[in-house]
Design an enzyme around this catalytic site. Structure first.
Site, PDB file in Angstrom:
ATOM      1  N   ASP A  98       0.852  -1.187   0.000  1.00 48.38           N
ATOM      2  CA  ASP A  98       0.000   0.000   0.000  1.00 48.38           C
ATOM      3  C   ASP A  98       0.897   1.251   0.000  1.00 48.38           C
ATOM      4  O   ASP A  98       1.883   1.314   0.748  1.00 48.38           O
ATOM      5  CB  ASP A  98      -0.861  -0.057   1.278  1.00 48.38           C
ATOM      6  CG  ASP A  98      -1.937   1.004   1.320  1.00 48.38           C
ATOM      7  OD1 ASP A  98      -2.443   1.387   0.254  1.00 48.38           O
ATOM      8  OD2 ASP A  98      -2.278   1.440   2.443  1.00 48.38           O
ATOM      9  N   GLY A 229      -8.709   5.708   2.179  1.00 49.22           N
ATOM     10  CA  GLY A 229      -9.262   6.528   3.268  1.00 49.22           C
ATOM     11  C   GLY A 229     -10.720   6.218   3.559  1.00 49.22           C
ATOM     12  O   GLY A 229     -11.522   7.123   3.752  1.00 49.22           O
ATOM     13  N   THR A 273      -7.511   2.479   9.575  1.00 53.85           N
ATOM     14  CA  THR A 273      -7.871   3.133  10.844  1.00 53.85           C
ATOM     15  C   THR A 273      -8.807   2.278  11.707  1.00 53.85           C
ATOM     16  O   THR A 273      -8.605   2.169  12.928  1.00 53.85           O
ATOM     17  CB  THR A 273      -8.532   4.493  10.517  1.00 53.85           C
ATOM     18  OG1 THR A 273      -7.542   5.321   9.893  1.00 53.85           O
ATOM     19  CG2 THR A 273      -9.067   5.175  11.756  1.00 53.85           C
TER      20      THR A 273
END
Ligand code: G3H
Ligand code: 13P
Ligand code: ZN
Length: 378
Positions: A98, A229, A273
């Site tokens: 990534d 994201g 996250t």
């Protein structure tokens, strides 16, 4: 053994209007957990490591300052581990880099055995991004390794998405980028943002995805579109962390918005996250309910920085065990379980949300060798 490149997995996902979660890991045990969770739902799995993560796996707790040699060591560790796991499962397994930043770091993971890479040249001027991505594609495709590029700058919020100076991806340029670079997939800037704080008014610009896909179809370009994201930042986890003495905040992408962009053409959705948050909740739960663990440095670190939810920081005292899989301490074995449970919680929910339950055996598991041949004959 179904260790495969990204391309066959995303080709099927795009055609069937479903999307794969792609999950960031920084430790060997998380790869085992991801495979187990996907086996349970009979789905293909994308395990991904960001460049700093390869440095962490190479033993550097200050992962942002990792050397190329540390990244090489980390890449080899995770690639050897995942390939071994892939031999023991029937579901297709992809190991992806990534946000690779340089040709050297991408080459390092290809040489270590990754089956897919991202080259993120989005910070460079357009022509330089094209050149760098093209160079990576040339090297990667020789080995059948898939390549993801990136166009546009993530984290933008504008009203006029097609304005000349917009930092969102310009759908007109998408075709040019695919044509000039030969990449297999492309990360778009269309309203998502990395990290836990995505703002109170996230608005995904589905029109960018629709226009990009339409342009690609007109030009007969077979490619996949990727959403970075994209963590949901589940509010139940944020609340649990804070009830257990943490101090985190933030809001993610509403799941309905992600679900609505999948039929427009997004087939890979990156999640990091949420794994960090779930892991941090599990650790806080252990320390609060079992006070004997509080003597450990991990807890001191968590308490010294209550807003930090990057487990790499508080697990630094045990980095050697975490990245080699040689768990000498009983408490580290316990920590490994907490990390694995967190990854499973996030991966299982994402797989259900994004529609990839049961896709594992619905398409041909073209190997790296087969993909290399296909690129050659094109
Ligand atoms: O998009 C980046 C990922 O969230 C990886 O994060 O650079 O802290 O390893 P990292
Ligand atoms: P999040 O920070 O939303 O999890 O995004 C992860 C990501 O895009 C990794 O490349
Ligand atoms: Zn990203």
């Amino acid at each position: 053994m179904s260790y495969i490149p990204m391309k066959p997995l995303l080709r099927y996902a795009t055609a069937n209007k479903i999307a794969h979660g792609a999950f960031n890991v920084n430790a060997l045990c998380q790869a085992d957990a991801l495979i187990e969770a996907h086996e349970q739902l009979r789905s293909g799995v994308i395990i991904q490591v960001a460049e700093p993560g390869t440095g962490y796996l190479g033993g550097n707790a200050e992962f942002l300052k990792s050397t190329l040699d540390q990244k090489k060591l980390g890449a080899k560790r995770i690639a050897d581990h995942v390939r071994k796991l892939a031999e023991q499962t029937k579901i297709p397994v992809v190991l992806h880099l990534d946000h690779g930043r340089t040709f050297e770091s991408v080459k390092a993971v290809i040489d270590a055995g990754f089956s897919s890479v991202m080259i993120d040249g989005s910070a460079h001027p357009y022509e330089d991004n094209v050149e760098l991505t093209r160079e990576v594609v040339k090297y990667a495709h020789k080995y059948g390794v898939s390549v993801e590029g990136e166009l546009g700058v993530l984290g933008g919020t504008e009203d006029d998405v097609f304005a000349e100076d917009s930092c969102y991806t310009n759908p007109m340029t998408v075709v040019d980028f695919f044509k000039k670079t030969g990449c297999d997939s492309l990360a778009l800037s269309y309203g998502t943002k990395h990290g836990a704080v995505k703002g109170d008014h996230v608005k995904l610009r589905n029109e960018i995805v629709i226009a990009s896909m339409e342009n690609m179809r007109h030009e007969h370009i077979e490619g996949a579109l990727v959403s970075h994201g994209s963590s949901l930042v589940p509010q139940y986890i944020v609340a649990e962390i804070n009830a257990l003495g943490g101090a985190v905040g933030g809001k993610g992408v509403p799941v309905e918005q992600l679900q609505s962009v999948i039929p427009c053409g997004i087939s890979k959705i990156n999640i990091d996250t949420d794994i960090r948050l779930a892991t941090t909740r599990n650790f806080r739960e252990l320390f609060v309910s079992n006070t004997q663990y509080q003597k450990d440095e991990v807890w001191q670190r968590m308490q010294a920085n209550k807003s930090d939810f990057d487990y790499r920081n508080y697990l630094a005292p045990y980095i050697d065990q975490i990245v080699t899989g040689n768990y000498k301490d009983e408490k580290v074995k316990k920590y490994v379980q907490l990390m694995q449970n967190a990854v499973k919680e996030i991966a299982l929910t994402a797989t259900v949300y994004f529609g990839t339950v049961g896709d594992a055996f619905a398409f041909a598991h073209d190997s790296m060798e087969q993909c290399a041949k296909q690129y050659k004959t094109k």
